[in-house]
Design an enzyme around this catalytic site. Structure first.
Site, PDB file in Angstrom:
ATOM      1  N   TYR A 164       0.837  -1.211   0.000  1.00  0.00           N
ATOM      2  CA  TYR A 164       0.000   0.000   0.000  1.00  0.00           C
ATOM      3  C   TYR A 164       0.869   1.257   0.000  1.00  0.00           C
ATOM      4  O   TYR A 164       0.666   2.172  -0.826  1.00  0.00           O
ATOM      5  CB  TYR A 164      -0.907  -0.050   1.223  1.00  0.00           C
ATOM      6  CG  TYR A 164      -1.726   1.180   1.503  1.00  0.00           C
ATOM      7  CD1 TYR A 164      -2.782   1.541   0.665  1.00  0.00           C
ATOM      8  CD2 TYR A 164      -1.473   1.969   2.624  1.00  0.00           C
ATOM      9  CE1 TYR A 164      -3.561   2.667   0.946  1.00  0.00           C
ATOM     10  CE2 TYR A 164      -2.236   3.081   2.907  1.00  0.00           C
ATOM     11  CZ  TYR A 164      -3.272   3.434   2.061  1.00  0.00           C
ATOM     12  OH  TYR A 164      -4.032   4.541   2.341  1.00  0.00           O
ATOM     13  N   ASP A 215     -10.960   8.176   6.694  1.00  0.00           N
ATOM     14  CA  ASP A 215      -9.632   8.780   6.811  1.00  0.00           C
ATOM     15  C   ASP A 215      -9.754  10.290   6.896  1.00  0.00           C
ATOM     16  O   ASP A 215      -9.987  10.939   5.873  1.00  0.00           O
ATOM     17  CB  ASP A 215      -8.769   8.366   5.614  1.00  0.00           C
ATOM     18  CG  ASP A 215      -7.333   8.856   5.725  1.00  0.00           C
ATOM     19  OD1 ASP A 215      -6.998   9.593   6.663  1.00  0.00           O
ATOM     20  OD2 ASP A 215      -6.529   8.490   4.832  1.00  0.00           O
ATOM     21  N   ASP A 252       2.045  11.298  11.469  1.00  0.00           N
ATOM     22  CA  ASP A 252       2.177   9.959  12.045  1.00  0.00           C
ATOM     23  C   ASP A 252       0.779   9.346  12.132  1.00  0.00           C
ATOM     24  O   ASP A 252      -0.124   9.907  12.761  1.00  0.00           O
ATOM     25  CB  ASP A 252       2.814  10.028  13.433  1.00  0.00           C
ATOM     26  CG  ASP A 252       4.327  10.168  13.343  1.00  0.00           C
ATOM     27  OD1 ASP A 252       4.814  10.669  12.307  1.00  0.00           O
ATOM     28  OD2 ASP A 252       5.021   9.792  14.301  1.00  0.00           O
ATOM     29  N   ASP A 271      -3.017   2.924  10.626  1.00  0.00           N
ATOM     30  CA  ASP A 271      -4.127   2.442   9.802  1.00  0.00           C
ATOM     31  C   ASP A 271      -4.547   1.060  10.264  1.00  0.00           C
ATOM     32  O   ASP A 271      -3.710   0.253  10.694  1.00  0.00           O
ATOM     33  CB  ASP A 271      -3.707   2.311   8.326  1.00  0.00           C
ATOM     34  CG  ASP A 271      -3.872   3.601   7.533  1.00  0.00           C
ATOM     35  OD1 ASP A 271      -4.154   4.651   8.141  1.00  0.00           O
ATOM     36  OD2 ASP A 271      -3.703   3.546   6.305  1.00  0.00           O
TER      37      ASP A 271
END
Lengths: 118, 118
Positions: free
Chosen positions: A11, A35, A91, A94
């Site tokens: 990814y 997100d 930072d 996920d």
């Protein structure tokens, strides 16, 4: 059986390469992307492609921090995003949840203002 | 407004101190703990107290890895657990979701066999 632990690096590599097709190919048709966590989700592959068009429009480098955590059909991973064009780092942690075909069905990105430096 | 970014350190401190009351006090009455992700969840404060009785029965040190990510009413953080008694470490990423009172309503711990060393 897909190696889920390898997906985060793939990814981040696709993000760095600005390879929109490779990013979208990681996702299921009915996937949901949140997100950052708490924002309106992008639902379905068309909306997700649109979302990543923005990300692949700029120079982004992501560096994994520590091990990818693999739990059942989900992974979590910490990384630092560097956007050289705008002199900013974020930072992020996920989480990806996968379906039986090894495609991401839910992506949630944990980050907020405290995690941004410029 | 509670400082959500400070909760992970308080959590790890309470684990190290084997302070069961302090751990349980971080949780809401109707909280859910899923540790590891994919396993049967512990639902409600009584079940959560029972779950942490096991953890506080042994020597556990948790060290944060990198920044706590704060996104809306959720946090994610990476850490390494060291269980000196059994000579084992586990690299984990936890996510906490909070209610308006600043209590954890959902805890999910991402780790699997690949994250355990002994």
């Amino acid at each position: 059986m897909k190696d889920l632990a390898a997906v985060p690096a793939a990814y981040l590599e696709a993000l760095k390469a600005r390879d929109l097709d490779a990013i979208v190919d990681l996702y299921a048709e009915d996937a949901i992307v949140e997100d950052p966590v708490g924002s309106d989700a992008h639902e379905g592959i068309a909306a997700i492609r649109e979302f990543y068009k923005g990300a692949t429009g700029m120079s982004i480098e992501g560096e994994l921090q520590g091990q990818v955590r693999v739990a059942s059909n989900e992974v979590a991973f910490a990384f630092r995003i560097t956007m050289a064009d705008v002199g900013m780092t974020i930072d992020v942690i996920d989480t990806f949840k996968f379906n039986d075909a090894g495609k991401i069905i839910l992506m949630r990105a944990f980050w907020g203002p405290e995690n941004v430096t410029s």
